[in-house]
Scaffold this motif. Sequence first.
Motif, mmCIF file in Angstrom:
data_model
loop_
_atom_site.group_PDB
_atom_site.id
_atom_site.type_symbol
_atom_site.label_atom_id
_atom_site.label_comp_id
_atom_site.label_asym_id
_atom_site.label_seq_id
_atom_site.Cartn_x
_atom_site.Cartn_y
_atom_site.Cartn_z
ATOM 1 N N THR A 56 8.223 2.433 -0.412
ATOM 2 C CA THR A 56 7.948 3.842 -0.732
ATOM 3 C C THR A 56 9.156 4.572 -1.285
ATOM 4 O O THR A 56 9.028 5.700 -1.756
ATOM 5 C CB THR A 56 7.484 4.585 0.526
ATOM 6 O OG1 THR A 56 8.568 4.626 1.472
ATOM 7 C CG2 THR A 56 6.290 3.905 1.154
ATOM 8 N N ALA A 86 3.129 5.918 1.520
ATOM 9 C CA ALA A 86 2.912 4.589 0.940
ATOM 10 C C ALA A 86 1.612 4.517 0.156
ATOM 11 O O ALA A 86 1.520 3.820 -0.850
ATOM 12 C CB ALA A 86 2.924 3.538 2.044
ATOM 13 N N ASN A 87 0.577 5.202 0.645
ATOM 14 C CA ASN A 87 -0.707 5.181 -0.054
ATOM 15 C C ASN A 87 -1.500 6.426 0.322
ATOM 16 O O ASN A 87 -1.110 7.192 1.206
ATOM 17 C CB ASN A 87 -1.507 3.913 0.289
ATOM 18 C CG ASN A 87 -1.547 3.674 1.792
ATOM 19 O OD1 ASN A 87 -1.727 4.599 2.586
ATOM 20 N ND2 ASN A 87 -1.378 2.419 2.200
ATOM 21 N N SER A 88 -2.582 6.629 -0.371
ATOM 22 C CA SER A 88 -3.470 7.746 -0.069
ATOM 23 C C SER A 88 -4.451 7.329 1.019
ATOM 24 O O SER A 88 -4.701 6.138 1.240
ATOM 25 C CB SER A 88 -4.235 8.179 -1.322
ATOM 26 O OG SER A 88 -3.344 8.603 -2.339
ATOM 27 N N ARG A 89 -5.017 8.322 1.705
ATOM 28 C CA ARG A 89 -5.991 8.019 2.748
ATOM 29 C C ARG A 89 -6.962 9.172 2.910
ATOM 30 O O ARG A 89 -6.642 10.330 2.677
ATOM 31 C CB ARG A 89 -5.280 7.743 4.080
ATOM 32 C CG ARG A 89 -4.609 8.962 4.680
ATOM 33 C CD ARG A 89 -3.724 8.624 5.870
ATOM 34 N NE ARG A 89 -4.471 8.146 7.008
ATOM 35 C CZ ARG A 89 -3.895 7.802 8.166
ATOM 36 N NH1 ARG A 89 -2.573 7.890 8.296
ATOM 37 N NH2 ARG A 89 -4.618 7.390 9.180
ATOM 38 N N ASP A 105 -1.425 10.656 -2.486
ATOM 39 C CA ASP A 105 -0.161 10.357 -3.144
ATOM 40 C C ASP A 105 -0.289 10.763 -4.603
ATOM 41 O O ASP A 105 -1.074 10.170 -5.354
ATOM 42 C CB ASP A 105 0.144 8.865 -3.009
ATOM 43 C CG ASP A 105 1.506 8.492 -3.546
ATOM 44 O OD1 ASP A 105 2.246 9.396 -3.975
ATOM 45 O OD2 ASP A 105 1.840 7.295 -3.534
ATOM 46 N N LYS A 130 2.762 7.888 -8.035
ATOM 47 C CA LYS A 130 2.814 6.540 -7.477
ATOM 48 C C LYS A 130 3.935 5.683 -8.045
ATOM 49 O O LYS A 130 4.265 4.642 -7.489
ATOM 50 C CB LYS A 130 1.466 5.831 -7.701
ATOM 51 C CG LYS A 130 0.310 6.479 -6.941
ATOM 52 C CD LYS A 130 -0.977 5.695 -7.137
ATOM 53 C CE LYS A 130 -2.125 6.282 -6.330
ATOM 54 N NZ LYS A 130 -1.908 6.152 -4.881
ATOM 55 N N SER A 141 8.675 12.274 -6.302
ATOM 56 C CA SER A 141 7.482 11.936 -5.541
ATOM 57 C C SER A 141 6.812 13.216 -5.082
ATOM 58 O O SER A 141 7.446 14.269 -4.974
ATOM 59 C CB SER A 141 7.832 11.052 -4.328
ATOM 60 O OG SER A 141 8.669 11.758 -3.428
ATOM 61 N N TYR A 193 3.150 14.538 -2.586
ATOM 62 C CA TYR A 193 1.879 14.268 -1.921
ATOM 63 C C TYR A 193 1.344 15.562 -1.338
ATOM 64 O O TYR A 193 2.074 16.551 -1.150
ATOM 65 C CB TYR A 193 2.009 13.188 -0.854
ATOM 66 C CG TYR A 193 2.783 13.567 0.386
ATOM 67 C CD1 TYR A 193 2.137 14.055 1.524
ATOM 68 C CD2 TYR A 193 4.172 13.411 0.445
ATOM 69 C CE1 TYR A 193 2.848 14.385 2.671
ATOM 70 C CE2 TYR A 193 4.876 13.731 1.580
ATOM 71 C CZ TYR A 193 4.216 14.218 2.696
ATOM 72 O OH TYR A 193 4.919 14.549 3.828
ATOM 73 N N SER A 235 -7.233 -1.923 3.487
ATOM 74 C CA SER A 235 -7.989 -0.876 2.806
ATOM 75 C C SER A 235 -8.745 0.069 3.741
ATOM 76 O O SER A 235 -9.287 1.073 3.288
ATOM 77 C CB SER A 235 -8.990 -1.511 1.830
ATOM 78 O OG SER A 235 -9.886 -2.365 2.524
ATOM 79 N N PHE A 278 -7.891 3.617 3.018
ATOM 80 C CA PHE A 278 -6.595 3.700 2.331
ATOM 81 C C PHE A 278 -6.763 3.254 0.879
ATOM 82 O O PHE A 278 -7.480 2.289 0.587
ATOM 83 C CB PHE A 278 -5.566 2.800 3.019
ATOM 84 C CG PHE A 278 -5.529 2.967 4.520
ATOM 85 C CD1 PHE A 278 -5.153 4.162 5.095
ATOM 86 C CD2 PHE A 278 -5.889 1.913 5.356
ATOM 87 C CE1 PHE A 278 -5.122 4.312 6.466
ATOM 88 C CE2 PHE A 278 -5.857 2.049 6.725
ATOM 89 C CZ PHE A 278 -5.475 3.259 7.290
ATOM 90 N N PHE A 279 -6.071 3.934 -0.012
ATOM 91 C CA PHE A 279 -6.167 3.560 -1.432
ATOM 92 C C PHE A 279 -4.927 4.008 -2.186
ATOM 93 O O PHE A 279 -4.107 4.748 -1.688
ATOM 94 C CB PHE A 279 -7.428 4.150 -2.059
ATOM 95 C CG PHE A 279 -7.552 5.642 -1.946
ATOM 96 C CD1 PHE A 279 -7.131 6.478 -2.978
ATOM 97 C CD2 PHE A 279 -8.084 6.235 -0.793
ATOM 98 C CE1 PHE A 279 -7.249 7.849 -2.881
ATOM 99 C CE2 PHE A 279 -8.206 7.604 -0.696
ATOM 100 C CZ PHE A 279 -7.787 8.419 -1.730
#
Length: 748
Positions: free
Chosen positions: A37, A236-239, A257, A260, A267, A269, A694, A747-748
């Motif tokens: 990240t 680290a990722n979207s959720r 996020d 990316k 960065s 978010y 995921s 998570f994506f």
Amino acid sequence: MKKNSCFIPFLFFVCCITSEAAFCQIKVSGRIMDAGTMQPLEYAAIADLGCNGAITSSDQSGNFTLFLKNINDSLAVSLVGYKTQHVHTGSHGNITIELEHAVLNLKDIVVLQSNSVTKFSTLSKIDLDLKPVRNTQELLRLVPGLFVAQHAGGGKAEQIFLRGFDCDHGTDVQVSVDGLPVNMVSHAHGQGYADAHFIIPETINNIDFGTGPYYADHGNLNTAGYVAFRTFNNIANSRVEVEAGRFNTYQALAMLDLIKKNKSKQSAYIASEVNYTNGPTINPQHFKRFNIFGKYNLAINDRTQFTASVSSFASGWDASGQVPGRAVANGLIDRFGSIDPSEGGQTQRHNASLLLIHHFTNGAYWQNQLFYSRYLFDLYSDFTFYLNDPVKGDEINQGERRNLAGYQTKLNHQYQLGKFSLKSTYGAGVRYDATQDSKLTHVVKRVFLSNIQLGNIKETNGFAFTQQQFSEGKWLLDAGLRADYFHFCYFNKLSHLQQPGQSKMILSPKLNIQYTATAAFQLYVKTGKGFHSNDTRVVVANSGKEILPAAYGTDLGVIIKPNKKLLLNIAAWYLKLNQEFVYVGDDGNIEPAGKTLRKGVDVIARYQLANNIFANVNINFTKPRALGLSKETSYIPLAPTATSTGGLYYKAGKGFNGSISYRYIKNRSANEDNSIIAKGYFLGDASINYTKPSYEIGLAVENMLNSKWNEAQFATTSRLQNENTAATELNFTPGTPFFARLKLAVFF
């Protein structure tokens, strides 16, 4: 000031030694980052593997400075939850080290010589990872020895207990997030009111905390301790997450996020959360809360980092209030019933923060922060029922509108003075609070009857501090001095009187010494002076007397790592307050409680049973007493005497994870002569999750044994509508019974 006289000459000498000397030492600077990240990593251990054997840790920006004897020495960089990395410095004066994630392992914890005033911040990050939290109550409970109680339908700031203190809603514990103060001074409901509900728990990356008044960079309200939350710089990722549970409880969360790629340069978010619950009470709480938070980071150049964050929060609720024990005993109401179901309120807070950090070529860094909050508060409470007004009742309304603004700056530099290493920190800042229509009114069913107090408050706190940390061999000496200046103004709108402003300054010296025998054994002693300010209305009403009651404390402790899997911290301590003297917003009166003394022992333990199985336990014993009174009447109401928390945790990278945890608080006195007892409790919680890259499915259970317990408790004098005389007894808010909730996250 006589108590400070022995500190001042020494501190003056210490603070004047700031010139750099080159004694054939080679300075290596660098930055520790998360490889995935590009999140800066704080408290990573950087050890020189050469003959010098020096060791240091990274700061909140991931930066470190280390002095070597040989430029070709290798460094070992370690942090719990990451793979240890060996780096050859070569001819590089400034390096970036990216650590990759690994399975949690307590063997990676190193007892650092350079980490003299921060206790277990790395472990709090482990606790966050092992036991993800869903609300601010659970966030606060991650601090060892800290207990909270909610007694107003979920929307009011929690009552906080720490080190033998009933801190009310924050009078003796300083709370912040990313440098933004959470506590509200001269608040309509109580001094230091710390409503942290604007924090979205999933955005918290680490919790820095400390017990006692030993930290030069923490000022007002830091007597029992401080809690400093820090959010992720990036994620680290979207959720997207949804949750549902008993009592019509629902929660939805989204974290996106926004950038990316190339996160080391910039960065961003955004996170948003919606909550609703009716709670376990017979009268539904109709509690609803909305939060939104955004953060943006920009590397202006290789040495300058800019961070901007904004947040907004609003909530509204109904409350069943505190229940008189006799009303339940005689069958007038159920344990989850209410005498006055019109209690409740609404509150809003909107925040903005700008942070600029610049790293100089000599290894020093300069941090500047501007912050602003707009705050609105409206609370309806009824504690005494028909004691004062036998016809219309005693319900009150407290409220205010507030603007809070501030600026703080901090300069850090590290030197090598022959065999000595010196870390110097200098800081200064100002905080300004202005409230409009701070009120206490008499109401009936939320309908206005009359004003009791109404006015505008202006309170300014300017401060400056220095901290000088000397280390040589196995010894470290950390000396600090803090100066705080306050100015208080109050305009009484009922009498149309601008009362004379009052000013006061206080000096707070700190001295911490530690001896690190090995990377597994450290002794330390901490001493210092702290304070909590009094409410502006108290200050002006008493012509400036007892404005800044001081607290004097000492800790004597040891940190031991007898093997790679076990870590222990044991500390014996005492803390004396010159005056527990606070504004009581519930009735508008002033209640000086006199001098107090607390003595105690804290035990913190972490153990790794196997690769994926962890255990922790925190045990706290305290003897809190008021001074100058007879033994029979020297009890401090609601002050905890024994508490403990702990649990077992199974943590794997994928698949099933779970935990079983407990919290315990012993019976304690609810009044000064111990004739009314606040009942203790033992509660067990459990959770199980199934995690894939995921998605995640989880089940959490609170109070899994369905224990009958009291969350908030007070010795209160009240009169019910059908009573001819008043009664003083234990009033309580019933604790939540068995409560289960299901969660689905993507998570994506």
